[in-house]
Structure formats: structure tokens, C-alpha cells
Scaffold this motif. Structure first.
Motif, PDB file in Angstrom:
ATOM      1  N   CYS A 233       0.934  -1.165  -0.158  1.00 18.64           N
ATOM      2  CA  CYS A 233       0.110   0.002   0.045  1.00 18.64           C
ATOM      3  C   CYS A 233       0.859   0.879  -0.076  1.00 18.64           C
ATOM      4  O   CYS A 233       1.748   1.291   0.900  1.00 18.64           O
ATOM      5  CB  CYS A 233      -1.015  -0.071   1.265  1.00 18.64           C
ATOM      6  SG  CYS A 233      -1.762   1.382   1.257  1.00 18.64           S
TER       7      CYS A 233
ATOM      8  N   CYS B 147       0.204   3.366   3.455  1.00 16.64           N
ATOM      9  CA  CYS B 147       0.296   2.844   4.839  1.00 16.64           C
ATOM     10  C   CYS B 147       1.276   1.650   4.980  1.00 16.64           C
ATOM     11  O   CYS B 147       1.778   1.450   5.897  1.00 16.64           O
ATOM     12  CB  CYS B 147      -0.985   2.484   5.529  1.00 16.64           C
ATOM     13  SG  CYS B 147      -1.679   1.004   5.075  1.00 16.64           S
TER      14      CYS B 147
ATOM     15  N   CYS C   8      -4.158  -0.899   0.021  1.00 15.49           N
ATOM     16  CA  CYS C   8      -4.875  -1.924   1.133  1.00 15.49           C
ATOM     17  C   CYS C   8      -6.069  -1.708   1.271  1.00 15.49           C
ATOM     18  O   CYS C   8      -6.775  -0.622   0.730  1.00 15.49           O
ATOM     19  CB  CYS C   8      -4.240  -1.840   2.332  1.00 15.49           C
ATOM     20  SG  CYS C   8      -4.842  -0.820   3.510  1.00 15.49           S
TER      21      CYS C   8
ATOM     22  N   CYS D 225      -7.368   1.685   2.988  1.00 20.49           N
ATOM     23  CA  CYS D 225      -6.770   2.961   2.554  1.00 20.49           C
ATOM     24  C   CYS D 225      -7.464   3.210   1.160  1.00 20.49           C
ATOM     25  O   CYS D 225      -7.406   4.218   0.492  1.00 20.49           O
ATOM     26  CB  CYS D 225      -5.180   3.009   2.120  1.00 20.49           C
ATOM     27  SG  CYS D 225      -4.298   3.062   3.829  1.00 20.49           S
TER      28      CYS D 225
HETATM   29 ZN    ZN Z   1      -3.066   1.125   3.342  1.00 20.02          ZN
END
Ligand code: ZN
Length: 192
Positions: A150, A153, A182, A185
Motif C-alpha cells: 500500500c 500505509c 490496502c 486505504c
Molecule cells: Zn493502506
């Protein structure tokens, strides 16, 4: 990833391997790795991709890290049946852009003793299953889900975030339009 590949290779039969995942998860890289191994073993390999995907090359499958292998660009997945005489291994990239006929085509090839390796996006930019990938996953003997990282994050990512507001399901592009995210997010863009 290696664990999803058969350790005990089947003999005298074909089979189907599917490499599924979001963009930037290394699907094409993994497809190229498997096909190169087959070529090193002097197996006859044929590679196909859909006409829609000529981002990097008209005549090769190319991964984001710029590895490539020569391929044939086709409109209709049924062309694989007539264009793969003598092949022992067939690779198909960007399978999500082909029609559901790909199910029959892959089954027919595997039934004819061919090892079929298919790579594709398993979800669209909204996170919805991207046909015909779910059907391919159902008929495959071996499945690899490749995850990206991701961009927001750093968690394992299996969704493709579109950074434009177009509602079209297919916009061919790369890092300028898409990034890996992900579940936490990823969001569905508000459409213009
Ligand atoms: Zn993420």
C-alpha cells in the motif's frame, strides 16, 4: 509465492495456473519468470495478450520493472486455439480484458495436455471482482495471489486505486493513473 507452484509436476496432462492480484503486485513479472523457466527447459512457449494493452509494447508482455518476453497481440481469445500449434506452455497476460470464452479456451488447452499460465487483475478499480478472473480462479489447479504494498500505509495491498474520476471500468494506464492500496486505504472515487 513459490509455494503456489506445483512441487510435484503433473505428467502427461495439462493444467491451469492463475496469477491474480492488483496492479504493481508483480503479476507479469511472475508470469515472465515461469515462462522463462519453461524456455530454459527447451519447452515450446507461446504468449498472448489483448489488443487493448499496448502500453509498453505491441509485441511483448512487459512488467513494470521492464522485463519482457515476445508475445502475440490478439482481439479474440479464441485465436489462441488456432495460434498455438505445437506449444507445450501457453502464457496469457491481462486476462481480465478477454471475454468469458477464456474459460473454454483454457480448459480446452489444458485438456489437450498444455500447461496454461494466466495472469490478470482480480478486482476492478472499485474493488469488484473483474470477470473473467473469478471464473478462471475456479477452474485453475494452481492459484497465486500476488500482493503489492500500500502506497499510503505500507500494508499488504490487493486493491487498485484509480486517481482519476472517470467512471469507465477500463482505462489503460500505469503509475500516473493507478496505485496499489490496502483495504483500509482504498476508496471508490467519486465519479464526474
Ligand atoms: Zn493502506
Amino acid at each position: 509465492m513459490i509455494d503456489s507452484v506445483p512441487h510435484l509436476m503433473p505428467k502427461n496432462t495439462g493444467w491451469i495456473e492463475v496469477i491474480a492480484g492488483c496492479m504493481f503486485s508483480g503479476k507479469t513479472e511472475e508470469l515472465i519468470r515461469r515462462l522463462r523457466r519453461a524456455q530454459i527447459a527447451k519447452q515450446k512457449v507461446k504468449i498472448f495478450k489483448p489488443k487493448i494493452d499496448v502500453r509498453y509494447s505491441e509485441s511483448s508482455i512487459v512488467s513494470h520493472n521492464e522485463q519482457s518476453l515476445p508475445s502475440e497481440t490478439i482481439d479474440d481469445i479464441n485465436e489462441v486455439l488456432t495460434h498455438s500449434k505445437g506449444a507445450q506452455v501457453i502464457g496469457i497476460d491481462e486476462a481480465q480484458f478477454f471475454s468469458n470464452d477464456i474459460i473454454n479456451v483454457c480448459n480446452q488447452l489444458a485438456n489437450d495436455g498444455i500447461r496454461v499460465i494466466v495472469a490478470g487483475l482480480d478486482q476492478d478499480y472499485r474493488g469488484a471482482p473483474f470477470e473473467p478472473m473469478p471464473q478462471l480462479l475456479a477452474i485453475a489447479e494452481y492459484i497465486t495471489k500476488s500482493l503489492a504494498i500500500c502506497v499510503v500505509c505500507g500494508n499488504p495491498a490487493d486493491k487498485t486505486q484509480r486517481k482519476t474520476t472517470s467512471a469507465e471500468r477500463v482505462i489503460v494506464g500505469a503509475a500516473d493513473i493507478y496505485e496499489a492500496r490496502c483495504r483500509k486505504c482504498h476508496y471508490i472515487p467519486v465519479e464526474a
